[in-house]
Scaffold this motif. Structure first.
Motif, PDB file in Angstrom:
ATOM      1  N   SER A   1       1.089  -0.499   8.246  1.00 39.25           N
ATOM      2  CA  SER A   1       1.350  -1.217   6.999  1.00 39.25           C
ATOM      3  C   SER A   1       0.194  -1.019   6.010  1.00 39.25           C
ATOM      4  CB  SER A   1       1.544  -2.710   7.286  1.00 39.25           C
ATOM      5  OG  SER A   1       1.687  -3.439   6.082  1.00 39.25           O
ATOM      6  N   ILE A   2      -1.048  -1.108   6.518  1.00 40.82           N
ATOM      7  CA  ILE A   2      -2.226  -0.870   5.669  1.00 40.82           C
ATOM      8  C   ILE A   2      -2.186   0.548   5.119  1.00 40.82           C
ATOM      9  CG2 ILE A   2      -4.745  -0.577   5.690  1.00 40.82           C
ATOM     10  CD1 ILE A   2      -4.094  -3.472   5.767  1.00 40.82           C
ATOM     11  N   ARG A   3      -1.830   1.501   5.975  1.00 42.40           N
ATOM     12  CA  ARG A   3      -1.782   2.915   5.569  1.00 42.40           C
ATOM     13  C   ARG A   3      -0.782   3.123   4.426  1.00 42.40           C
ATOM     14  NH1 ARG A   3      -1.258   4.814  10.476  1.00 42.40           N
ATOM     15  NH2 ARG A   3      -3.460   5.190  10.890  1.00 42.40           N
ATOM     16  N   MET A   4       0.364   2.458   4.521  1.00 42.99           N
ATOM     17  CA  MET A   4       1.381   2.571   3.466  1.00 42.99           C
ATOM     18  C   MET A   4       0.882   1.949   2.157  1.00 42.99           C
ATOM     19  SD  MET A   4       4.864   1.730   5.609  1.00 42.99           S
ATOM     20  CE  MET A   4       5.849   1.633   4.114  1.00 42.99           C
ATOM     21  N   GLN A   5       0.198   0.821   2.268  1.00 41.29           N
ATOM     22  CA  GLN A   5      -0.331   0.166   1.071  1.00 41.29           C
ATOM     23  C   GLN A   5      -1.398   1.025   0.397  1.00 41.29           C
ATOM     24  OE1 GLN A   5      -1.055  -4.277   1.426  1.00 41.29           O
ATOM     25  NE2 GLN A   5      -0.507  -3.844   3.555  1.00 41.29           N
ATOM     26  N   VAL A   6      -2.219   1.680   1.207  1.00 43.38           N
ATOM     27  CA  VAL A   6      -3.253   2.570   0.660  1.00 43.38           C
ATOM     28  C   VAL A   6      -2.615   3.710  -0.125  1.00 43.38           C
ATOM     29  CG1 VAL A   6      -5.010   4.294   1.284  1.00 43.38           C
ATOM     30  CG2 VAL A   6      -5.050   2.029   2.343  1.00 43.38           C
ATOM     31  N   GLU A   7      -1.536   4.269   0.416  1.00 44.49           N
ATOM     32  CA  GLU A   7      -0.826   5.358  -0.273  1.00 44.49           C
ATOM     33  C   GLU A   7      -0.309   4.886  -1.633  1.00 44.49           C
ATOM     34  OE1 GLU A   7      -0.452   8.458   0.479  1.00 44.49           O
ATOM     35  OE2 GLU A   7      -1.110   8.572   2.573  1.00 44.49           O
ATOM     36  N   LYS A   8       0.262   3.692  -1.661  1.00 43.60           N
ATOM     37  CA  LYS A   8       0.809   3.166  -2.919  1.00 43.60           C
ATOM     38  C   LYS A   8      -0.304   2.883  -3.931  1.00 43.60           C
ATOM     39  CE  LYS A   8       4.905   1.022  -0.836  1.00 43.60           C
ATOM     40  NZ  LYS A   8       5.590  -0.271  -0.537  1.00 43.60           N
ATOM     41  N   ILE A   9      -1.396   2.282  -3.446  1.00 43.20           N
ATOM     42  CA  ILE A   9      -2.511   1.951  -4.335  1.00 43.20           C
ATOM     43  C   ILE A   9      -3.157   3.214  -4.886  1.00 43.20           C
ATOM     44  CG2 ILE A   9      -4.823   0.936  -4.425  1.00 43.20           C
ATOM     45  CD1 ILE A   9      -3.798  -1.116  -2.318  1.00 43.20           C
ATOM     46  N   SER A  10      -3.357   4.211  -4.006  1.00 41.23           N
ATOM     47  CA  SER A  10      -3.977   5.465  -4.440  1.00 41.23           C
ATOM     48  C   SER A  10      -3.126   6.170  -5.491  1.00 41.23           C
ATOM     49  CB  SER A  10      -4.191   6.387  -3.238  1.00 41.23           C
ATOM     50  OG  SER A  10      -5.059   5.789  -2.291  1.00 41.23           O
ATOM     51  N   ALA A  11      -1.817   6.017  -5.378  1.00 38.78           N
ATOM     52  CA  ALA A  11      -0.921   6.642  -6.357  1.00 38.78           C
ATOM     53  C   ALA A  11      -1.103   6.054  -7.749  1.00 38.78           C
ATOM     54  CB  ALA A  11       0.530   6.482  -5.905  1.00 38.78           C
ATOM     55  N   LEU A  12      -1.588   4.804  -7.820  1.00 41.99           N
ATOM     56  CA  LEU A  12      -1.809   4.171  -9.123  1.00 41.99           C
ATOM     57  C   LEU A  12      -2.882   4.885  -9.924  1.00 41.99           C
ATOM     58  CD1 LEU A  12      -1.731   0.398  -8.075  1.00 41.99           C
ATOM     59  CD2 LEU A  12       0.082   1.687  -9.213  1.00 41.99           C
ATOM     60  N   SER A  13      -3.795   5.581  -9.218  1.00 37.37           N
ATOM     61  CA  SER A  13      -4.868   6.296  -9.909  1.00 37.37           C
ATOM     62  C   SER A  13      -4.348   7.518 -10.650  1.00 37.37           C
ATOM     63  CB  SER A  13      -5.952   6.728  -8.908  1.00 37.37           C
ATOM     64  OG  SER A  13      -5.448   7.727  -8.029  1.00 37.37           O
ATOM     65  N   GLN A  14      -3.109   7.924 -10.358  1.00 38.06           N
ATOM     66  CA  GLN A  14      -2.516   9.080 -11.041  1.00 38.06           C
ATOM     67  C   GLN A  14      -1.980   8.698 -12.419  1.00 38.06           C
ATOM     68  OE1 GLN A  14      -2.769  11.863  -9.299  1.00 38.06           O
ATOM     69  NE2 GLN A  14      -3.279  10.948  -7.317  1.00 38.06           N
ATOM     70  N   SER A  15      -1.874   7.386 -12.649  1.00 40.35           N
ATOM     71  CA  SER A  15      -1.296   6.906 -13.911  1.00 40.35           C
ATOM     72  C   SER A  15      -2.200   7.222 -15.098  1.00 40.35           C
ATOM     73  CB  SER A  15      -1.069   5.394 -13.831  1.00 40.35           C
ATOM     74  OG  SER A  15      -0.700   4.883 -15.083  1.00 40.35           O
ATOM     75  N   GLU A  16      -1.587   7.525 -16.218  1.00 38.15           N
ATOM     76  CA  GLU A  16      -2.329   7.815 -17.444  1.00 38.15           C
ATOM     77  C   GLU A  16      -2.673   6.538 -18.211  1.00 38.15           C
ATOM     78  OE1 GLU A  16      -3.460  10.737 -18.474  1.00 38.15           O
ATOM     79  OE2 GLU A  16      -2.637  11.740 -16.705  1.00 38.15           O
ATOM     80  N   SER A  17      -2.211   5.392 -17.694  1.00 39.07           N
ATOM     81  CA  SER A  17      -2.379   4.139 -18.444  1.00 39.07           C
ATOM     82  C   SER A  17      -3.800   3.591 -18.378  1.00 39.07           C
ATOM     83  CB  SER A  17      -1.397   3.088 -17.917  1.00 39.07           C
ATOM     84  OG  SER A  17      -1.645   2.843 -16.546  1.00 39.07           O
TER      85      SER A  17
END
Length: 465
Positions: A164-180
């Motif tokens: 579950s932690i691993r999945m959350q890390v993947e989602k959080i790390s993906a936020l860094s790809q945002s241009e916002s």
């Protein structure tokens, strides 16, 4: 968009230039031109004023005329370079002063320009000096990161909570790809030794910031009387022995990741200053009035019950709410089913490889003991215990005896723990045990606990041990 801004709406740090030039008309033209290009420029028309400006605020670059009313620019060049070899100095010389320019280059000047100088040519040269300096800093960061990143970040575990932690890390790390903009602040909770720092590094490695700095700040080990200077930096003369300006650890993270480990240990009087950094995305060094922009992604962690600290007034509620945008809670090792054997095998294998030993596994008794032990120090305690066992055994098969776990003591400790046992009580028990086992040898106890000597000394004082 101004040159001093990025697409994330977070300003890059404005470069400070000290212009030392006595020809007022030319100096004002240079100042206005460079300010239009996004630089901050201070003007000094003589050496005495230049020294005062330098002492008040160390610039990133000095544009230095060779002939000034009260002396030679070479004197100032020599004086500054003797104290600060890293500062960039670009000299300006008129025809007939080329010997001075050559001398300036020998003393460490970055380059020289011959008057009369075209303003656009001057800007190109200034930009070139800064780009060269920035490249050198990035290469230096890269070299340091390579030293620590030669091994991939290993986040081991197969239990449900770790997946579950691993999945959350993947989602959080993906936020860094945002241009916002910058990803949201993360708060990692969990007992001592559960791997909070590993998760922080994992988020960094999987994000778009992986090639940028990762600055790990152990707030508990920072000297109490220097913690503000260490975090926020200081200007020359801000306090006794502040002989030069220095960036703090927050600035050192640049546009990478700042990991504030053990954030609950930051003194209450500094928490308001940290809150201001998080909200305004800028900071002021000690002794400075200048706001410096902060673009780092901030990840914080604590092993303490931070809500309890908020309720008792030891931690600011507004800082807690600002940090707790997204939170992750690391499970204790005793809650991770068979992960303990997986981790024990991994630690033994890695230790054996490091010291060129053979590891042939654990005996059934050793496996049973590892499974039944409570591991109050979690993964960190397991790692250090297994490393010690492998080295003492010289490789081969590890049995229950070589592990050095006192079954009776373990049972006694478990009987002392109940639903009302606090994290602080468990931490105190671990420290007492480690100190007893090492005859109060702080260095050895710190190694067993997997923390620094400074962090252990802080806790010894905290618990009045």
């Amino acid at each position: 968009m101004p040159e001093s801004m990025t697409s994330t709406d977070v300003p890059i740090q404005t470069k400070q230039i000290l212009l030392v030039e006595d020809e007022v008309v030319f100096a004002n033209a240079v100042k206005k031109h460079l300010q239009r290009k996004g630089y901050s420029v201070n003007l000094a028309t003589d050496l005495d004023t230049a020294r005062q400006c330098y002492k008040k605020n160390t610039p990133d670059l000095i544009l230095l005329d060779m002939r000034l009313p009260d002396g030679s620019g070479l004197d100032l060049l020599c004086e500054i370079k003797s104290k600060n070899t890293s500062i960039e100095i670009l000299v300006m010389s008129a025809y007939g002063e080329l010997e001075d320019a050559v001398s300036a280059m020998k003393l460490g000047a970055s380059d020289y320009l011959k008057k009369p100088i075209d303003l656009e040519e001057l800007f190109v040269n200034v930009k070139k000096v800064f780009e060269k300096n920035d490249l050198a800093q990035k290469l230096n960061y890269s070299e340091k990161r390579e030293q620590h990143a030669s091994e991939e970040v290993n986040f081991l575990g197969e239990c449900e909570s770790i997946n579950s932690i691993r999945m959350q890390v993947e989602k959080i790390s993906a936020l860094s790809q945002s241009e916002s903009g910058i990803p949201p602040t993360i708060l990692i909770l969990g007992e001592t030794g559960t791997g909070k720092d590993v998760v922080a590094r994992l988020m960094h490695s999987k994000s778009s910031l992986s090639k940028k700095p990762f600055v790990h700040v152990d707030c508990a080990s920072l000297p109490k009387d220097l913690i503000e200077s260490e975090l926020f930096g200081h200007e020359k003369g801000a306090f006794t022995n502040a002989n030069a300006s220095r960036a703090g650890l927050i600035e050192a993270a640049e546009d990478g990741v700042l990991f504030l480990d053990e954030i609950a240990e930051i003194p209450i009087d500094l928490q308001s200053k940290l809150l201001a950094v998080l909200e305004r995305r800028s900071l002021r060094r000690l002794g400075s009035t200048k706001e410096r922009p902060i673009a780092a992604w901030i990840i914080a962690a604590t092993n303490r019950d931070i809500q309890l600290l908020v309720d008792s007034g030891e931690f600011r509620s507004d800082l807690y709410y600002r940090l707790n945008v997204i939170s992750l809670t690391m499970p204790a090792l005793r809650e991770r089913d068979n992960d303990v054997i997986l981790l024990a095998n991994y630690c033994a294998t890695m230790t054996s490889k490091r010291y060129s030993l053979e590891f042939d596994g654990f005996t059934d008794e050793a496996i049973k003991l590892i499974k039944n032990y409570s591991w109050y120090g979690n993964v960190r305690e397991l790692k250090h215990l297994i490393e010690r066992a492998v080295l003492l055994n010289g490789g081969g098969t590890l049995d229950a005896n070589i592990l050095g776990i006192d079954i009776n003591k373990t049972s006694e400790e478990e009987s002392d723990v109940n639903d009302e046992t606090t994290l602080g009580e468990a931490e105190l028990r671990l420290i007492k045990t480690a100190l007893e086992r090492t005859n109060r040898n702080v260095s050895k106890a710190a190694r067993e606990l997997g923390i620094t000597r400074m962090a252990l000394r802080y806790r010894i004082k905290k618990y009045n041990l």
